[in-house]
Design an enzyme around this catalytic site. Structure first.
Site, PDB file in Angstrom:
ATOM      1  N   PRO A   2      21.563 -19.742  25.976  1.00  0.00           N
ATOM      2  CA  PRO A   2      22.533 -20.456  26.817  1.00  0.00           C
ATOM      3  C   PRO A   2      21.834 -21.457  27.738  1.00  0.00           C
ATOM      4  O   PRO A   2      20.845 -21.118  28.379  1.00  0.00           O
ATOM      5  CB  PRO A   2      23.179 -19.341  27.639  1.00  0.00           C
ATOM      6  CG  PRO A   2      22.772 -18.056  27.018  1.00  0.00           C
ATOM      7  CD  PRO A   2      21.538 -18.314  26.220  1.00  0.00           C
ATOM      8  N   GLU A   3      22.316 -22.691  27.745  1.00  0.00           N
ATOM      9  CA  GLU A   3      21.787 -23.734  28.624  1.00  0.00           C
ATOM     10  C   GLU A   3      22.842 -24.020  29.691  1.00  0.00           C
ATOM     11  O   GLU A   3      23.856 -23.342  29.749  1.00  0.00           O
ATOM     12  CB  GLU A   3      21.435 -24.984  27.804  1.00  0.00           C
ATOM     13  CG  GLU A   3      20.417 -24.689  26.697  1.00  0.00           C
ATOM     14  CD  GLU A   3      20.053 -25.910  25.851  1.00  0.00           C
ATOM     15  OE1 GLU A   3      20.148 -27.048  26.350  1.00  0.00           O
ATOM     16  OE2 GLU A   3      19.682 -25.710  24.678  1.00  0.00           O
ATOM     17  N   HIS A  93      22.826  -2.069  24.050  1.00  0.00           N
ATOM     18  CA  HIS A  93      22.112  -3.137  24.756  1.00  0.00           C
ATOM     19  C   HIS A  93      22.771  -3.543  26.078  1.00  0.00           C
ATOM     20  O   HIS A  93      22.541  -4.628  26.589  1.00  0.00           O
ATOM     21  CB  HIS A  93      21.921  -4.383  23.883  1.00  0.00           C
ATOM     22  CG  HIS A  93      21.383  -4.088  22.529  1.00  0.00           C
ATOM     23  ND1 HIS A  93      20.102  -3.607  22.336  1.00  0.00           N
ATOM     24  CD2 HIS A  93      21.950  -4.147  21.294  1.00  0.00           C
ATOM     25  CE1 HIS A  93      19.906  -3.413  21.047  1.00  0.00           C
ATOM     26  NE2 HIS A  93      21.013  -3.715  20.387  1.00  0.00           N
ATOM     27  N   ARG A 112      18.085  -8.939  23.229  1.00  0.00           N
ATOM     28  CA  ARG A 112      16.670  -9.337  23.146  1.00  0.00           C
ATOM     29  C   ARG A 112      15.933  -9.156  24.461  1.00  0.00           C
ATOM     30  O   ARG A 112      14.718  -9.305  24.505  1.00  0.00           O
ATOM     31  CB  ARG A 112      16.574 -10.769  22.623  1.00  0.00           C
ATOM     32  CG  ARG A 112      17.147 -10.864  21.203  1.00  0.00           C
ATOM     33  CD  ARG A 112      17.018 -12.230  20.617  1.00  0.00           C
ATOM     34  NE  ARG A 112      15.639 -12.626  20.455  1.00  0.00           N
ATOM     35  CZ  ARG A 112      15.252 -13.817  20.049  1.00  0.00           C
ATOM     36  NH1 ARG A 112      16.156 -14.734  19.768  1.00  0.00           N
ATOM     37  NH2 ARG A 112      13.974 -14.099  19.926  1.00  0.00           N
TER      38      ARG A 112
END
Ligand SMILES: [Zn+2]
Length: 285
Positions: A2-3, A93, A112
């Site tokens: 995500p930016e 997660h 991750r």
């Protein structure tokens, strides 16, 4: 990952669900995020018993602000925030739950684990926030500020724009799109970019970021906002991920090049550069 446009879309969809809500309790997985473990006590300190006053964003960071401090959140490569009913089964997660008095809870899911959770007490946010360069959506991001930051480095302009101290919030996608919009060679040495080119680049960065936000971010794989909705900007990308396809401006074939270990997408014709390249490392991809 995500930016800025994706993180801003998360902020816009998260804020109305949490602002004004009292935090009842927090839960953490105890697993390290970006090699760092935060305890329930640390996260609870600025949150528990407090009202979430607002959700701020700078670059790719979000900040939940309370009267006692706040918590910085970074979504890393694969992080997502969801607001769900309290008590439902936790997805694998899940690393953080912030339970709200209204019967809902905020959950951070990050397979991750490149994201981060950084609580702080008091009025001064951590260095991760204060050391960021200007955010392209804010007035501090000026042509002069960009010119000064680029003049300080001999790195390729593409590398400089990925440096969060130069400009906060850009990653591979929006840097590629901004360089294309500005007709700038990604491999040009930053300190050699001419004033007119800096001005074009500044305009292009603001424009691609605004368009990305207007389209609620880019979903290439699994990005969703805080309501679980995908973005739409992937349908509007000009060069990113489009190697071998015709340039939308001149129809030359878009090339992927590896520059400092990362793939860069550009049109070899209209972003041709004039022999001022820094560290160009050849035509992979
Ligand atoms: Zn072109």
């Amino acid at each position: 990952m995500p930016e800025l446009p994706e993180v801003e879309t998360v902020r816009r969809t998260l804020a109305p669900q949490v602002e004004g809500q009292v935090v009842v309790s927090v839960w953490v997985s105890g697993k390290p995020l970006r090699q760092r473990v935060v305890t329930r006590g640390q996260v609870g300190g600025p949150l528990v018993g407090q009202v979430i006053q607002r959700v701020d964003r700078r670059g790719k960071y979000l900040m939940l602000v309370t009267g006692r401090g706040g918590v910085l959140l970074h979504l890393g490569m694969s992080g997502r925030l969801a607001v769900v009913d309290t008590g439902g089964p936790r997805q694998p997660h899940t690393h953080l739950c912030i339970r709200l008095a209204g019967g809902r809870e905020v959950r951070l899911v990050d397979p991750r684990r490149f994201g981060s959770v950084e609580p702080f007490l008091g009025a001064t946010p951590p260095a991760a926030w204060t050391s960021l360069g200007p955010d392209p959506t804010q007035p501090a991001f000026t042509v002069a500020a960009l010119a000064t930051a680029l003049a300080r480095t001999r790195a390729a302009v593409r590398v400089a724009l990925l440096d969060q101290r130069v400009v906060a919030g850009l990653g591979n996608i929006y840097v590629a799109e901004a360089l294309f919009a500005a007709r700038q060679d990604p491999a040009s040495r930053s300190c050699d970019v001419r004033p007119a080119e800096v001005a074009a680049l500044h305009r292009a960065i603001r424009r691609v970021v605004a368009q990305g936000i207007a389209h609620r971010g880019t979903t290439l794989k699994d990005y969703v906002d805080a309501r679980g909705e995908r973005g739409d900007h992937q349908r509007h990308l000009c060069v990113y991920g489009r190697s071998g396809e015709p340039c939308p401006r001149c129809a030359a074939l878009i090339e992927a090049r590896v520059l400092h270990g990362r793939t860069s997408y550009a049109c070899p014709h209209c972003q041709g550069g004039g022999g001022r390249a820094a560290g160009r490392s050849g035509g992979a991809g």
